[in-house]
Design an enzyme around this catalytic site. Structure first.
Site, PDB file in Angstrom:
ATOM      1  N   HIS A 169       0.919  -1.614  -0.626  1.00  0.00           N
ATOM      2  CA  HIS A 169       1.390  -1.509  -1.619  1.00  0.00           C
ATOM      3  C   HIS A 169       2.958  -1.591  -1.817  1.00  0.00           C
ATOM      4  O   HIS A 169       3.558  -0.852  -1.022  1.00  0.00           O
ATOM      5  CB  HIS A 169       0.850  -0.146  -2.502  1.00  0.00           C
ATOM      6  CG  HIS A 169       0.938  -0.201  -3.909  1.00  0.00           C
ATOM      7  ND1 HIS A 169       2.199  -0.165  -4.613  1.00  0.00           N
ATOM      8  CD2 HIS A 169      -0.085  -0.680  -4.713  1.00  0.00           C
ATOM      9  CE1 HIS A 169       1.703  -0.012  -5.846  1.00  0.00           C
ATOM     10  NE2 HIS A 169       0.760  -0.715  -6.171  1.00  0.00           N
ATOM     11  N   ASP A 219      -7.760  -0.935  -4.715  1.00  0.00           N
ATOM     12  CA  ASP A 219      -8.601  -2.273  -4.630  1.00  0.00           C
ATOM     13  C   ASP A 219      -9.638  -1.988  -3.392  1.00  0.00           C
ATOM     14  O   ASP A 219     -10.709  -2.724  -3.254  1.00  0.00           O
ATOM     15  CB  ASP A 219      -8.259  -3.312  -4.635  1.00  0.00           C
ATOM     16  CG  ASP A 219      -7.852  -3.643  -6.246  1.00  0.00           C
ATOM     17  OD1 ASP A 219      -8.351  -3.272  -7.130  1.00  0.00           O
ATOM     18  OD2 ASP A 219      -6.837  -4.433  -6.547  1.00  0.00           O
ATOM     19  N   HIS A 230      -2.505  -9.041  -6.110  1.00  0.00           N
ATOM     20  CA  HIS A 230      -2.555  -8.235  -7.356  1.00  0.00           C
ATOM     21  C   HIS A 230      -3.903  -7.785  -7.614  1.00  0.00           C
ATOM     22  O   HIS A 230      -4.529  -7.447  -6.834  1.00  0.00           O
ATOM     23  CB  HIS A 230      -1.866  -8.807  -8.461  1.00  0.00           C
ATOM     24  CG  HIS A 230      -1.398  -7.772  -9.689  1.00  0.00           C
ATOM     25  ND1 HIS A 230      -1.263  -6.668  -9.543  1.00  0.00           N
ATOM     26  CD2 HIS A 230      -0.831  -8.274 -10.905  1.00  0.00           C
ATOM     27  CE1 HIS A 230      -1.168  -5.959 -10.754  1.00  0.00           C
ATOM     28  NE2 HIS A 230      -0.736  -6.930 -11.636  1.00  0.00           N
TER      29      HIS A 230
HETATM   30  N1  ACO Z   1      -1.996  -6.655   6.015  1.00  0.00           N
HETATM   31  C1  ACO Z   1      -1.654  -6.844   7.193  1.00  0.00           C
HETATM   32  N2  ACO Z   1      -0.113  -6.855   7.201  1.00  0.00           N
HETATM   33  C2  ACO Z   1       0.346  -6.498   6.201  1.00  0.00           C
HETATM   34  C3  ACO Z   1      -0.411  -6.038   4.812  1.00  0.00           C
HETATM   35  C4  ACO Z   1      -1.750  -6.261   5.001  1.00  0.00           C
HETATM   36  N3  ACO Z   1      -2.577  -6.234   4.017  1.00  0.00           N
HETATM   37  N4  ACO Z   1       0.452  -5.812   3.856  1.00  0.00           N
HETATM   38  C5  ACO Z   1       1.763  -5.903   4.089  1.00  0.00           C
HETATM   39  N5  ACO Z   1       1.883  -6.158   5.664  1.00  0.00           N
HETATM   40  C6  ACO Z   1       2.813  -6.430   6.270  1.00  0.00           C
HETATM   41  C7  ACO Z   1       3.841  -7.630   6.125  1.00  0.00           C
HETATM   42  O1  ACO Z   1       3.415  -8.621   7.053  1.00  0.00           O
HETATM   43  C8  ACO Z   1       5.189  -7.153   6.402  1.00  0.00           C
HETATM   44  O2  ACO Z   1       5.245  -7.182   7.886  1.00  0.00           O
HETATM   45  P1  ACO Z   1       6.568  -7.513   8.438  1.00  0.00           P
HETATM   46  O3  ACO Z   1       7.642  -6.144   8.036  1.00  0.00           O
HETATM   47  O4  ACO Z   1       6.366  -7.531   9.969  1.00  0.00           O
HETATM   48  O5  ACO Z   1       7.197  -8.732   8.059  1.00  0.00           O
HETATM   49  C9  ACO Z   1       5.241  -5.830   5.903  1.00  0.00           C
HETATM   50  O6  ACO Z   1       3.762  -5.278   6.125  1.00  0.00           O
HETATM   51  C10 ACO Z   1       5.588  -5.455   4.552  1.00  0.00           C
HETATM   52  O7  ACO Z   1       4.670  -6.494   3.692  1.00  0.00           O
HETATM   53  P2  ACO Z   1       5.430  -7.163   2.491  1.00  0.00           P
HETATM   54  O8  ACO Z   1       4.555  -8.303   2.110  1.00  0.00           O
HETATM   55  O9  ACO Z   1       6.892  -7.389   2.819  1.00  0.00           O
HETATM   56  O10 ACO Z   1       5.266  -6.139   1.136  1.00  0.00           O
HETATM   57  P3  ACO Z   1       5.136  -6.196  -0.352  1.00  0.00           P
HETATM   58  O11 ACO Z   1       5.504  -4.801  -0.853  1.00  0.00           O
HETATM   59  O12 ACO Z   1       6.057  -7.301  -0.614  1.00  0.00           O
HETATM   60  O13 ACO Z   1       3.677  -6.513  -0.573  1.00  0.00           O
HETATM   61  C11 ACO Z   1       1.219  -6.251  -1.171  1.00  0.00           C
HETATM   62  C12 ACO Z   1       2.661  -5.649  -1.230  1.00  0.00           C
HETATM   63  C13 ACO Z   1       1.565  -7.599  -1.699  1.00  0.00           C
HETATM   64  C14 ACO Z   1       0.437  -5.560  -1.633  1.00  0.00           C
HETATM   65  C15 ACO Z   1       0.793  -6.520   0.317  1.00  0.00           C
HETATM   66  O14 ACO Z   1       0.776  -5.327   1.134  1.00  0.00           O
HETATM   67  C16 ACO Z   1      -0.390  -7.355   0.400  1.00  0.00           C
HETATM   68  O15 ACO Z   1      -0.420  -8.457   0.379  1.00  0.00           O
HETATM   69  N6  ACO Z   1      -1.641  -6.440   0.546  1.00  0.00           N
HETATM   70  C17 ACO Z   1      -3.046  -7.104   0.538  1.00  0.00           C
HETATM   71  C18 ACO Z   1      -3.248  -7.540  -1.087  1.00  0.00           C
HETATM   72  C19 ACO Z   1      -3.652  -6.428  -1.441  1.00  0.00           C
HETATM   73  O16 ACO Z   1      -4.670  -5.658  -1.259  1.00  0.00           O
HETATM   74  N7  ACO Z   1      -3.227  -6.359  -3.141  1.00  0.00           N
HETATM   75  C20 ACO Z   1      -3.677  -5.502  -4.061  1.00  0.00           C
HETATM   76  C21 ACO Z   1      -2.392  -4.533  -4.197  1.00  0.00           C
HETATM   77  S1  ACO Z   1      -2.543  -3.211  -5.322  1.00  0.00           S
HETATM   78  C22 ACO Z   1      -2.767  -4.061  -6.816  1.00  0.00           C
HETATM   79  O17 ACO Z   1      -2.153  -4.962  -7.350  1.00  0.00           O
HETATM   80  C23 ACO Z   1      -3.630  -3.404  -7.719  1.00  0.00           C
END
Ligand code: ACO
Length: 430
Positions: free
Chosen positions: A308, A365, A267
């Protein structure tokens, strides 16, 4: 409530449940599953609330496919260009843009609640010198409930309003004090002849021995970042504030819980994690390797600032920040090699099928850390900056929740996966 319904049939018992659809003014409707358990004896299972609307809300609207973000109906692009953070805070809380007189009164009230009690300063001094400022902020905001007994009766609308003002006013003061303590500099009191962001920057950077020369570009950029971070509907930290709020807890405890939720790297903690990641990559020529690592599920590494839950096209805040990043760095004469790494990373990831298929784009971010760095905000303060801005959204949601007659304690159910019923064995027989 719409007159459309969804019919669910249990194939085992042939029993049915007719569930109403609930529609808002914009966006997709939701199925009201309230009577599903009574009709069919089933709960729903939705880890991470991927398909669940937890409340009605009139504050912020997001269309994740189209990259739309509205605060009270106003597009984020217009607010970013024409408004100020404090005006946005008023809008989020009150639902309408203020007249000059209303804004003047609001600004005046916020300005005159900026001081923190001297004993709160002592409380901060109880932390170890190397405490993370998020830990200090979280603890100090929770402790406000011990100082302001006159705003703890949440059934009184005036006490609720005053608590919201106090939080918007005092969180920057506490945040700056936490930073000053962590670097062993004397705490600066708020200078109430300055406006919100400039006042905060003075509390952060002014030394007792000489006046602070502040480039106006810095305060303007900070104000923009605060606008972009002010609210984002039912995100993890806001949902936390609402969940804690649903128990009747006091507003300071609710916002402290929101700060704790914001801290996680999935987050708000992502902005700090992005900068660490860019520094680890170090050079644009290493970007390819980092992208490969992010695609390898066994590496445990994700591209921070990418992806996201709601935005599956682009994050409109990221688009604004990306543009601002170039302007701010140019205006301040900063040549940051991390920006080159970030630009290359964005280019490589956006062309990679892994990121395209999963609709992973830079989020708010990805670039905010580079701007904060240019503004000389230390890395460990990045998530604190987010918390200052998001306090406006948290209190707006907390106030809305307490005006909503449908609010009840948030209490999800579970699918139990533990041991089935068994008899206790005395310790001598185990
Ligand atoms: N890098 C690589 N792979 C990723 C990333 C990433 N940043 N984000 C998602 N994925 C992949 C996952 O591994 C998953 O792959 P799969 O389908 O092969 O299993 C797919 O994309 C979907 O990801 P989920 O984790 O299921 O997506 P979710 O909606 O639950 O998570 C989140 C969203 C937490 C933002 C995620 O994209 C992440 O961890 N990003 C990096 C952290 C980040 O930047 N957070 C800030 C969010 S914005 C905010 O809060 C202000």
């Amino acid at each position: 409530m719409s007159d459309k319904t969804v019919l669910i049939t249990d194939s085992a018992s042939a029993k049915t449940s007719t569930l109403p659809l609930v529609s808002g003014n914009m966006g997709e409707p939701a199925v009201d599953i309230g009577k599903l358990h009574k009709d069919l004896g089933y709960f729903t299972f939705d880890p991470g609330f991927v398909s669940t609307a937890s409340t009605r809300s009139a504050i912020t609207f997001i269309d994740g496919d189209k990259g739309v973000l509205l605060y009270r109906g106003y597009p984020i692009e217009q607010l970013a260009k024409q408004s100020s953070f404090l005006e946005v805070a008023y809008l989020l809380i009150n639902g309408e843009l203020p007249t000059s007189a209303q804004f003047g009164a609001f600004e005046d009230e916020v300005t005159h609640h900026t001081m923190m009690q001297e004993s709160l300063k002592n409380f901060l001094h109880g932390f170890h010198y190397d405490a993370h400022p998020m830990a200090m902020l979280c603890g100090a905001v929770a402790s406000l409930s011990a100082f302001y007994h006159d705003t703890l009766d949440i059934s009184d609308p005036e006490q609720r309003r005053l608590a919201a003002i106090r939080l918007i006013a005092k969180v920057p003061t506490i945040a700056a004090a936490a930073y000053r303590y962590s670097i062993d500099w004397p705490i600066r009191y708020p200078r109430n002849n300055l406006e919100y962001c400039t006042r905060f920057l003075h509390m952060m950077f002014e030394v007792p021995s000489e006046p602070l020369q502040l480039n106006p570009v810095v305060a303007k950029a900070l104000d923009l970042l605060f606008i972009l971070h002010a609210d984002h509907e039912q995100n993890a930290s806001t949902s936390t504030v609402r969940l804690v709020g649903s128990t009747g807890a006091n507003p300071y405890a609710c916002v402290a819980a929101g700060i704790a939720a914001l801290w996680g790297p999935a987050h708000g903690g992502a902005n700090e994690a992005v900068l660490k990641m860019l520094a680890d990559i170090g050079d644009a020529k290493n970007v390819g390797k980092a992208v490969e690592k992010a695609k390898d599920k066994n590496s445990g590494f994700r591209l921070m600032g990418f992806g996201h839950r709601v935005y599956k096209n682009f994050d409109p805040r990221a688009t604004i920040i990306r543009e601002t990043c170039h302007q701010v760095l140019a205006a301040l004469g900063v040549n940051d090699p991390l920006l080159d790494v970030a630009l290359e990373l964005e280019q490589v990831a956006l062309k990679d099928p892994y990121f395209i298929e999963r609709k992973l784009y830079p989020n708010v971010d990805f670039y905010s850390g580079i701007i904060y760095k240019a503004l000389k905000i230390p890395t460990e303060m990045f998530t604190v900056m987010f918390a200052i801005a998001r306090t406006a959204g948290w209190v707006a949601h907390w106030l809305e929740q307490h005006q909503d007659k449908d609010t009840k304690i948030g209490r999800p159910r579970q699918i139990y996966t533990g041991a089935t019923t068994r008899d206790y064995t005395p310790i001598t027989k185990r």
